[in-house]
Motif scaffolding. Sequence first.
Motif, mmCIF file in Angstrom:
data_model
loop_
_atom_site.group_PDB
_atom_site.id
_atom_site.type_symbol
_atom_site.label_atom_id
_atom_site.label_comp_id
_atom_site.label_asym_id
_atom_site.label_seq_id
_atom_site.Cartn_x
_atom_site.Cartn_y
_atom_site.Cartn_z
ATOM 1 N N ARG A 55 0.819 -1.203 0.000
ATOM 2 C CA ARG A 55 0.000 0.000 0.000
ATOM 3 C C ARG A 55 0.853 1.253 0.000
ATOM 4 O O ARG A 55 0.579 2.211 -0.734
ATOM 5 N N ASN A 56 1.941 1.245 0.800
ATOM 6 C CA ASN A 56 2.829 2.396 0.815
ATOM 7 C C ASN A 56 3.505 2.596 -0.533
ATOM 8 O O ASN A 56 3.674 3.722 -1.007
ATOM 9 N N ARG A 61 3.940 5.637 -5.521
ATOM 10 C CA ARG A 61 3.888 5.625 -6.993
ATOM 11 C C ARG A 61 2.783 6.537 -7.507
ATOM 12 O O ARG A 61 2.953 7.234 -8.512
ATOM 13 N N SER A 62 1.661 6.531 -6.817
ATOM 14 C CA SER A 62 0.548 7.392 -7.222
ATOM 15 C C SER A 62 0.918 8.870 -7.082
ATOM 16 O O SER A 62 0.601 9.685 -7.955
ATOM 17 N N GLU A 63 1.615 9.225 -5.988
ATOM 18 C CA GLU A 63 2.033 10.610 -5.802
ATOM 19 C C GLU A 63 3.047 11.022 -6.864
ATOM 20 O O GLU A 63 2.995 12.146 -7.391
ATOM 21 N N GLU A 64 3.987 10.133 -7.196
ATOM 22 C CA GLU A 64 4.968 10.442 -8.243
ATOM 23 C C GLU A 64 4.291 10.611 -9.600
ATOM 24 O O GLU A 64 4.638 11.509 -10.376
ATOM 25 N N ALA A 69 2.300 14.085 -13.958
ATOM 26 C CA ALA A 69 1.183 14.566 -14.773
ATOM 27 C C ALA A 69 1.028 16.077 -14.664
ATOM 28 O O ALA A 69 0.756 16.759 -15.660
ATOM 29 N N GLN A 70 1.215 16.619 -13.461
ATOM 30 C CA GLN A 70 1.120 18.065 -13.289
ATOM 31 C C GLN A 70 2.233 18.783 -14.056
ATOM 32 O O GLN A 70 1.995 19.807 -14.704
ATOM 33 N N ALA A 71 3.464 18.249 -13.973
ATOM 34 C CA ALA A 71 4.579 18.867 -14.686
ATOM 35 C C ALA A 71 4.352 18.840 -16.196
ATOM 36 O O ALA A 71 4.583 19.846 -16.896
ATOM 37 N N VAL A 160 8.294 21.908 -9.221
ATOM 38 C CA VAL A 160 7.281 21.205 -10.010
ATOM 39 C C VAL A 160 7.507 19.697 -10.013
ATOM 40 O O VAL A 160 6.566 18.924 -9.814
ATOM 41 N N LEU A 161 8.752 19.281 -10.209
ATOM 42 C CA LEU A 161 9.014 17.844 -10.332
ATOM 43 C C LEU A 161 10.432 17.546 -9.848
ATOM 44 O O LEU A 161 11.370 18.226 -10.236
ATOM 45 N N ALA A 162 10.556 16.520 -9.009
ATOM 46 C CA ALA A 162 11.858 16.064 -8.527
ATOM 47 C C ALA A 162 12.281 14.810 -9.281
ATOM 48 O O ALA A 162 11.468 14.159 -9.941
#
Length: 236
Positions: A55-56, A61-64, A69-71, A160-162
């Motif tokens: 789950r973690n 992975r979902s947050e990345e 997607a935002q970037a 924005v993205l790391a």
Amino acid sequence: PGPLPGTGATRMKQGRTGSGTDRGLSRIELVVARAIFALVAVMGTQALTGMLRMRNGLTTRSEETAALAQAISLLRADLSAMAPMLFYPPERSAPRSALRFSGAPGARQMALSRGGAPGAQAGLGLQRIDWQLRNGQLSRRIWPRLMPATARQQSPAMPVLAGVRDLRLRSYWEGPGWTDGVSADRLGAVLPEQAAADDDSARTLSEQYSDSLPLAVELILVTEDFGEITLVETLK
């Protein structure tokens, strides 16, 4: 007379001995039962730990994926809204092309002039967008106008993205076709010494459109977790 067969003392003896099915667990059976319960508990704990780790991992992975997607959304929006307008930095600095790309691998900078959406308010008009890649972090800054009065008008850098290793750009021009980066000989519609003569000339030149944008751009985002991601935007 003596007791009759099957009565009295005989029945009492049978009551004291009882049946063999009424006895409890032996010590060996109790140890075996405890061992089985302990094994089941260990297996259940391992299964629960595995589920929590999964789950973690899925959450990370979902947050990345959401950050990526935002970037990509921001990059596509900026590239598709590029405007062929020069940018005039504050303190009478030399003008800059509508699209600039510079830096070494892992330390890139992309700057572009962006037009506002149709019908946008005055504060949402032409802008200057600065993308910067430093130490694996891709960030974005905004100038609210193409002729800012002071350097304080630029917004703070927004991460924005790391996990970005590099940022590469290719531009497509009529005639030669695709070329790495942005060709300087095609971007300077106005020479710096001509634009920095005085405020009036700079203001006049800033109101003129230039043909400094390519027909298309290809932006390659090299990430640690998702590999290379290619964005292609046509500008004309």
